[in-house]
Scaffold this motif. Sequence first.
Motif, mmCIF file in Angstrom:
data_model
loop_
_atom_site.group_PDB
_atom_site.id
_atom_site.type_symbol
_atom_site.label_atom_id
_atom_site.label_comp_id
_atom_site.label_asym_id
_atom_site.label_seq_id
_atom_site.Cartn_x
_atom_site.Cartn_y
_atom_site.Cartn_z
ATOM 1 N N TYR A 28 0.851 -1.272 0.143
ATOM 2 C CA TYR A 28 -0.084 0.128 0.122
ATOM 3 C C TYR A 28 0.817 1.242 0.070
ATOM 4 O O TYR A 28 0.478 2.235 -0.605
ATOM 5 C CB TYR A 28 -0.938 0.016 1.250
ATOM 6 N N ARG A 32 1.014 4.125 -2.898
ATOM 7 C CA ARG A 32 0.818 5.481 -2.453
ATOM 8 C C ARG A 32 1.984 6.440 -2.768
ATOM 9 O O ARG A 32 1.792 7.609 -3.377
ATOM 10 C CB ARG A 32 0.630 5.828 -0.796
ATOM 11 N N ILE A 35 1.248 6.847 -6.768
ATOM 12 C CA ILE A 35 0.001 7.936 -6.854
ATOM 13 C C ILE A 35 0.683 9.389 -6.685
ATOM 14 O O ILE A 35 0.406 10.034 -7.229
ATOM 15 C CB ILE A 35 -0.954 7.628 -5.917
ATOM 16 N N ARG A 36 1.455 9.537 -5.520
ATOM 17 C CA ARG A 36 1.890 10.774 -5.380
ATOM 18 C C ARG A 36 2.822 11.445 -6.640
ATOM 19 O O ARG A 36 2.858 12.652 -6.794
ATOM 20 C CB ARG A 36 2.732 10.874 -4.016
ATOM 21 N N GLU A 54 -6.077 10.891 -9.173
ATOM 22 C CA GLU A 54 -5.001 10.445 -8.384
ATOM 23 C C GLU A 54 -5.490 10.397 -6.844
ATOM 24 O O GLU A 54 -5.144 9.526 -6.124
ATOM 25 C CB GLU A 54 -3.883 11.426 -8.584
ATOM 26 N N TYR A 55 -6.031 11.510 -6.360
ATOM 27 C CA TYR A 55 -6.633 11.621 -4.886
ATOM 28 C C TYR A 55 -7.421 10.712 -4.710
ATOM 29 O O TYR A 55 -7.694 10.099 -3.510
ATOM 30 C CB TYR A 55 -7.189 13.142 -4.878
ATOM 31 N N ASN A 57 -7.555 7.697 -6.169
ATOM 32 C CA ASN A 57 -6.834 6.386 -5.857
ATOM 33 C C ASN A 57 -6.154 6.332 -4.390
ATOM 34 O O ASN A 57 -6.306 5.259 -3.833
ATOM 35 C CB ASN A 57 -5.878 6.160 -6.921
ATOM 36 N N LEU A 58 -5.701 7.435 -4.070
ATOM 37 C CA LEU A 58 -5.072 7.504 -2.837
ATOM 38 C C LEU A 58 -6.074 7.294 -1.832
ATOM 39 O O LEU A 58 -5.624 6.462 -0.624
ATOM 40 C CB LEU A 58 -4.386 8.966 -2.573
ATOM 41 N N THR A 61 -6.441 3.461 -1.446
ATOM 42 C CA THR A 61 -5.640 2.631 -0.500
ATOM 43 C C THR A 61 -6.019 2.758 0.956
ATOM 44 O O THR A 61 -5.542 1.646 1.823
ATOM 45 C CB THR A 61 -4.097 3.123 -1.120
ATOM 46 N N TYR A 62 -6.081 3.801 1.352
ATOM 47 C CA TYR A 62 -6.372 4.085 2.817
ATOM 48 C C TYR A 62 -7.835 3.314 3.351
ATOM 49 O O TYR A 62 -7.877 2.699 4.574
ATOM 50 C CB TYR A 62 -6.483 5.597 3.258
ATOM 51 N N LYS A 70 -7.732 9.158 7.261
ATOM 52 C CA LYS A 70 -6.745 9.688 5.871
ATOM 53 C C LYS A 70 -7.535 9.614 4.818
ATOM 54 O O LYS A 70 -7.276 10.221 3.671
ATOM 55 C CB LYS A 70 -5.414 8.691 5.837
ATOM 56 N N ALA A 74 -8.239 12.388 1.840
ATOM 57 C CA ALA A 74 -7.957 12.239 0.391
ATOM 58 C C ALA A 74 -9.045 12.266 -0.484
ATOM 59 O O ALA A 74 -8.889 13.227 -1.600
ATOM 60 C CB ALA A 74 -7.102 10.831 0.218
#
Length: 650
Positions: A28, A32, A35-36, A54-55, A57-58, A61-62, A70, A74
């Motif tokens: 994960y 991330r 993604i960043r 992208e945000y 997708n972030l 993951t959380y 988190k 995002a």
Amino acid sequence: MVVICIIPQSAEKRNWFAVCTAYCECAYALARFYIREGLKIAREHKEASRYSYEYNNLAVTYLAQRDYEKALDAIREAEQNLPQSDKEMHAYVYRNLAEISCHVGHLDEACAALTKCVEEYDGRDVLADDILMLELLLYYKLGDTAHYEACRGEIWEQLPTMHAAEFSNAASNLFDCAMDTGDSVQIEHILAAMDDYLTRNPQEIQIGVRMQEMCYTYAKSRGDRGAMLAAMEKKDQYNIKLLEHAEEVRVRDVDRYLRMGQQLQQALANEASANRTKTRFLANMSHDIRTPINGIMGMLTIIDTCRDDKEKMDDCLSKIDISARHLLSLVNDVLDMTKLERDTFELEHKPFNLDKVCAEAGEIVRFQAESMGLHVEEEHPDVHTVNLLGSELYLKKILLNLFSNCAKYNKPGGAIYTRLRELQRTDDTVTYEFFIRDTGIGMTQEFIDNHLFEAFVQGENAARSQYGGTGLGMSIVAQLIHKMKGTIKVESTVGEGSSFTVVLPFEIDHDPPAVETRFTQNGDLCGKRLLVVEDNELNMEIAEFMLKGAGAEVDSVFDGESAVKAYTDAAPGTYLAVLMDLMMPVMDGYAATRTIRESGRPDAKTIPIIAMSANAYAEDVQKCLDTGMNAHISKPLYKEVMLETIKRFV
């Protein structure tokens, strides 16, 4: 009192658990990181439409790690950047915002987000299964029993056919709701469904891990320490499989990246080789083009200073003609090579007479050989009235290239021997062997094996200046023979000569066209009126000179639209034929031809329209015929060819 002892896991088991946990955490974290990096690139390139992607997708993951705070941060960033995104992206973001809000207890916000997703952005069409699972969770949190039961029933119907990710998410939501209500029947039903799914799909290891997490949670709620240990043991087994699978993937990825690196290195090497070839090509072409141009310009200078010397002028004109034909041959070779390399070369499949091809090629080679003091001997006793289907043009090109090489690299007073014989025949096909031998300078075996058929290569460094040519001839010969499904064999001895054996298959023409009578008289156009369409003034001057020299009357126009007007303004039958350029302003030759053919005039379908163009490939000729033209004359124009072509249709 019952004493329940918990047996500690071995160090190896604990290590496996730690490694698996670390692996999942790292996976994960790595996701991330990328993604960043994607966000950073999007900002550098000011691709605002990618920000929400992208945000989102972030946030996912959380959400997968149940780090809802988190995930909420995002997804709010994703929502802020939605104005630059498409409708589908809006549906994804609001769906995920609704789920995260559910988990953190912001039920009003969850309802608002779900409503936006479904009603404003067609979320139920885009994310049908995801919306259903979200509604299950939301209705449960809201205490809406009726809607919750309806959603749960629908999910149970679809559960067996869901893909792994949707199945895992649905099972998790059903389990969480059942655990919250203490519905053990529902819980055991869910676990049984997961076990059945794993039996059918043993490769879905992540579902096995998730199932054992649920078993552990369920056992813990009941205080069943044995079941808790069993679930942990099975989860460890699944985690071991997960790591083994991850290692297999890693090995495959490493192998793939190594292959990609090798392919990249090969591509770079090919590019470097192509650049070297291009440099050599430009150097050779610069030399080869300048040589005949220098001859032409030099002869023009001599003519300018020796106008009273008729013999000298005739000699200069003869040399200009030779240089111009050589320059044309060079350009044709380069164009042929380009088409062959790009695989855009089309072979004709037309009727032709092999006797005629051999006679014409023999006539040309005899003329060339005799002018160089060479003796030519021909032998083809079994070739009489042979009518075939194929490419007469490229067969002749193969033979003339080979003949030309045998003459060019021969010795003074040398000889050329040619033989044609039939090797095999069926009802519909025939195979011929073309054999050519010279008494020239010869080649080494190493040169034959490694360089003879390379482009821009000749037998020795001095050959380009001494013998002329581009070094493309044999490369073209080899590729044409390959396209015609034939073979070529070369034998040579340095200082003694070379022989070339070409074997080519052909289809037999069982219904050959009638033999055309050749037109050779130049004065047969006396009093005939022709329409000539040509946008280049110099080309027009040349065409007018040739036609008027044969007695014709010429009307000249410089584009297709003017040609159509001249034709329609004149009385039917005014023009004997139309000679039509192809590439012209206002209206090209193809459009002009179609307009004339569709004009409805009495002679619209019958008036001969003959193309005159520098587009001289087989596909160019066919395009002219398909458009409605009768024939095609290639530029540069030769008087005999032009008059002969006109005579065929009048």
